[in-house]
Design an enzyme around this catalytic site. Structure first.
Site, PDB file in Angstrom:
ATOM      1  N   SER A 232       6.726  -6.056   4.405  1.00 14.55           N
ATOM      2  CA  SER A 232       6.556  -5.654   5.806  1.00 14.55           C
ATOM      3  C   SER A 232       6.166  -6.840   6.692  1.00 14.55           C
ATOM      4  O   SER A 232       7.024  -7.419   7.363  1.00 14.55           O
ATOM      5  CB  SER A 232       5.539  -4.522   5.877  1.00 14.55           C
ATOM      6  OG  SER A 232       5.787  -3.763   7.022  1.00 14.55           O
ATOM      7  N   ARG A 233       4.899  -7.194   6.703  1.00 17.70           N
ATOM      8  CA  ARG A 233       4.448  -8.384   7.434  1.00 17.70           C
ATOM      9  C   ARG A 233       3.319  -9.022   6.637  1.00 17.70           C
ATOM     10  O   ARG A 233       2.445  -8.321   6.111  1.00 17.70           O
ATOM     11  CB  ARG A 233       3.936  -8.018   8.841  1.00 17.70           C
ATOM     12  CG  ARG A 233       5.011  -7.731   9.866  1.00 17.70           C
ATOM     13  CD  ARG A 233       5.855  -8.968  10.209  1.00 17.70           C
ATOM     14  NE  ARG A 233       6.931  -8.670  11.167  1.00 17.70           N
ATOM     15  CZ  ARG A 233       8.187  -8.389  10.855  1.00 17.70           C
ATOM     16  NH1 ARG A 233       8.559  -8.342   9.589  1.00 17.70           N
ATOM     17  NH2 ARG A 233       9.090  -8.170  11.798  1.00 17.70           N
ATOM     18  N   ASP A 257       7.708 -10.430   0.074  1.00 17.41           N
ATOM     19  CA  ASP A 257       8.837 -10.995   0.829  1.00 17.41           C
ATOM     20  C   ASP A 257       8.322 -11.628   2.117  1.00 17.41           C
ATOM     21  O   ASP A 257       9.099 -12.224   2.861  1.00 17.41           O
ATOM     22  CB  ASP A 257       9.856  -9.890   1.155  1.00 17.41           C
ATOM     23  CG  ASP A 257      11.115 -10.452   1.805  1.00 17.41           C
ATOM     24  OD1 ASP A 257      11.647 -11.456   1.285  1.00 17.41           O
ATOM     25  OD2 ASP A 257      11.553  -9.912   2.850  1.00 17.41           O
ATOM     26  N   GLU A 262       3.645 -17.669   6.838  1.00 15.31           N
ATOM     27  CA  GLU A 262       5.046 -18.011   6.531  1.00 15.31           C
ATOM     28  C   GLU A 262       5.731 -18.838   7.614  1.00 15.31           C
ATOM     29  O   GLU A 262       6.735 -19.505   7.340  1.00 15.31           O
ATOM     30  CB  GLU A 262       5.859 -16.734   6.266  1.00 15.31           C
ATOM     31  CG  GLU A 262       6.103 -15.867   7.486  1.00 15.31           C
ATOM     32  CD  GLU A 262       6.976 -14.659   7.176  1.00 15.31           C
ATOM     33  OE1 GLU A 262       6.672 -13.935   6.222  1.00 15.31           O
ATOM     34  OE2 GLU A 262       7.973 -14.451   7.903  1.00 15.31           O
ATOM     35  N   HIS A 294      11.253 -13.898   3.041  1.00 16.15           N
ATOM     36  CA  HIS A 294      11.606 -12.999   4.155  1.00 16.15           C
ATOM     37  C   HIS A 294      13.114 -12.746   4.212  1.00 16.15           C
ATOM     38  O   HIS A 294      13.768 -12.997   5.225  1.00 16.15           O
ATOM     39  CB  HIS A 294      11.107 -13.582   5.489  1.00 16.15           C
ATOM     40  CG  HIS A 294      10.850 -12.510   6.512  1.00 16.15           C
ATOM     41  ND1 HIS A 294       9.769 -12.532   7.358  1.00 16.15           N
ATOM     42  CD2 HIS A 294      11.533 -11.376   6.825  1.00 16.15           C
ATOM     43  CE1 HIS A 294       9.802 -11.474   8.142  1.00 16.15           C
ATOM     44  NE2 HIS A 294      10.869 -10.753   7.834  1.00 16.15           N
TER      45      HIS A 294
END
Ligand code: NAD
Length: 333
Positions: A232-233, A257, A262, A294
């Protein structure tokens, strides 16, 4: 309209060129991230197209406005990186792509689960090295396990449906439960979800309430050996707390992810450089951690939908006709 597109990669250019045949906008493809220093590159353009790691703080928005930009067309669903109030105050219209392929992200979460559980990434390297030992590759049947979904919106519900297909019991937590979701999951409190789930997958947006949702205290409420997945974040997870959880064994597997810092890493080739982020580097030392950069959204269907909806937003803004997927403070995060 003249559009300045920041953080452009070759695949963005290919898909936007194809989608733009139906719109005829004039797109300037810019490789740099949108930052205070690069915002002046938007001069002479009516619209700016930005991605998830572009800086959309008040200072950058002010600079864009001063350079004549009227529309900010986000080529993402999430807009946690945007100062919505500042955009409203400046009279800068912001549009986004509300849904492009929830399947892409849900399926990537499943890829992380299967990859981690059956140690596919470790097995791949071993077999290439002529090592056919199964030591350390023991997985578990997903069938019969309990999976917790935090955030039962578009992606969370599709993810829940897939996990039901594996024969899992699926629990969900959402402050705004959707009666439709009860086809594929049972709503419980966050406490119960943490306590009962063998696998926990995050599908809620990043907001002040969800920032560090997974901190040391939350990890302490989870089952021993839990598998935690975040597509998600990054800032939903306090990375230091999960590293402690991995070291103690409370967290048995971690699939990410997204990562809280990031912006300095993802979407670029840093293979020839020394990674300066020690917390990220520590994550990569665990045999039971799988990190992707991501790429949850990155399917043919999703990138095509992103380009088409972004350009349709620009056309709707320019013509005053058609649907403009606006982001305003009134709508919230
Ligand atoms: P959505 O808006 O359809 O669903 C989000 C759900 O989270 C909603 O049901 C909302 O009520 C719920 N929610 C809000 N606050 C919550 C809280 N405190 N606790 C639990 N749930 C809460 O969004 P979506 O399309 O399903 O996307 C979910 C998230 O996935 C996005 O916010 C974005 O951050 C992320 N995403 C990641 C990628 C990727 O490439 N990895 C791509 C697209 C989206």
């Amino acid at each position: 309209m003249k559009i300045a597109m920041f953080s452009t990669k070759s695949y963005d250019k290919t898909t936007f060129e194809r989608a733009n045949r139906a719109h005829g906008h004039e797109i300037t493809y810019l490789e740099p991230r949108l930052l205070p220093a690069t915002a002046p590159l938007a001069a002479g353009h009516d619209a700016v197209c930005a991605f998830v790691n572009d800086d959309l703080s008040a200072a950058v928005l002010r600079s864009l406005k001063e350079h004549g930009v009227e529309l900010l067309a986000l080529r993402s669903a999430g807009f946690n990186h945007l100062d919505v109030e500042a955009a409203d105050e400046l009279g800068l219209t912001v549009a986004r792509v509300p849904a492009y392929s929830p399947h892409a992200v849900a399926e990537h979460a499943v890829a992380l689960i299967l990859g981690l559980n059956r140690k596919v990434f470790r097995a791949y390297n071993r077999v290439r090295d002529g090592n056919f030992s199964l030591e350390g590759l023991l997985g578990f049947d997903l069938h019969g396990r309990t999976v917790g979904v935090v955030g039962t919106g578009r992606i969370g519900q599709i993810f829940a449906g897939i996990m039901r297909g594996f024969g899992c019991e699926v629990l969900g937590y959402d402050p705004y439960p959707d009666p439709d979701a009860e086809r594929v999951l049972s709503y419980v409190s966050l406490d119960e979800l943490f306590a009962r789930s063998h696998v926990i997958s995050l599908h809620c947006p990043l907001t002040p309430e969800t920032h560090d949702l997974i901190d040391a205290e939350a990890v302490g409420r989870m089952r021993d050996g839990v598998m935690l997945i975040n597509t998600s974040r990054g800032r939903l997870v306090d990375t230091t707390a999960v590293i402690d959880g991995l070291k103690s064994g409370r967290i048995g597997h971690l699939g990410l992810d997204v990562y809280e810092e990031e912006e300095a890493l993802f979407f670029q080739d840093l293979s020839g450089q020394v990674i300066q982020d020690d917390v990220f580097s520590r994550l990569l030392t665990f045999p039971n951690v799988l990190v992707t950069g991501h790429q949850g959204f990155f399917t043919q269907e999703a990138v095509t939908n992103i380009a088409e909806t972004t350009l349709a937003n620009v056309t709707a803004f320019a013509s005053g006709e058609g649907e403009l997927h606006r982001v305003t403070a009134a709508k919230g995060g």
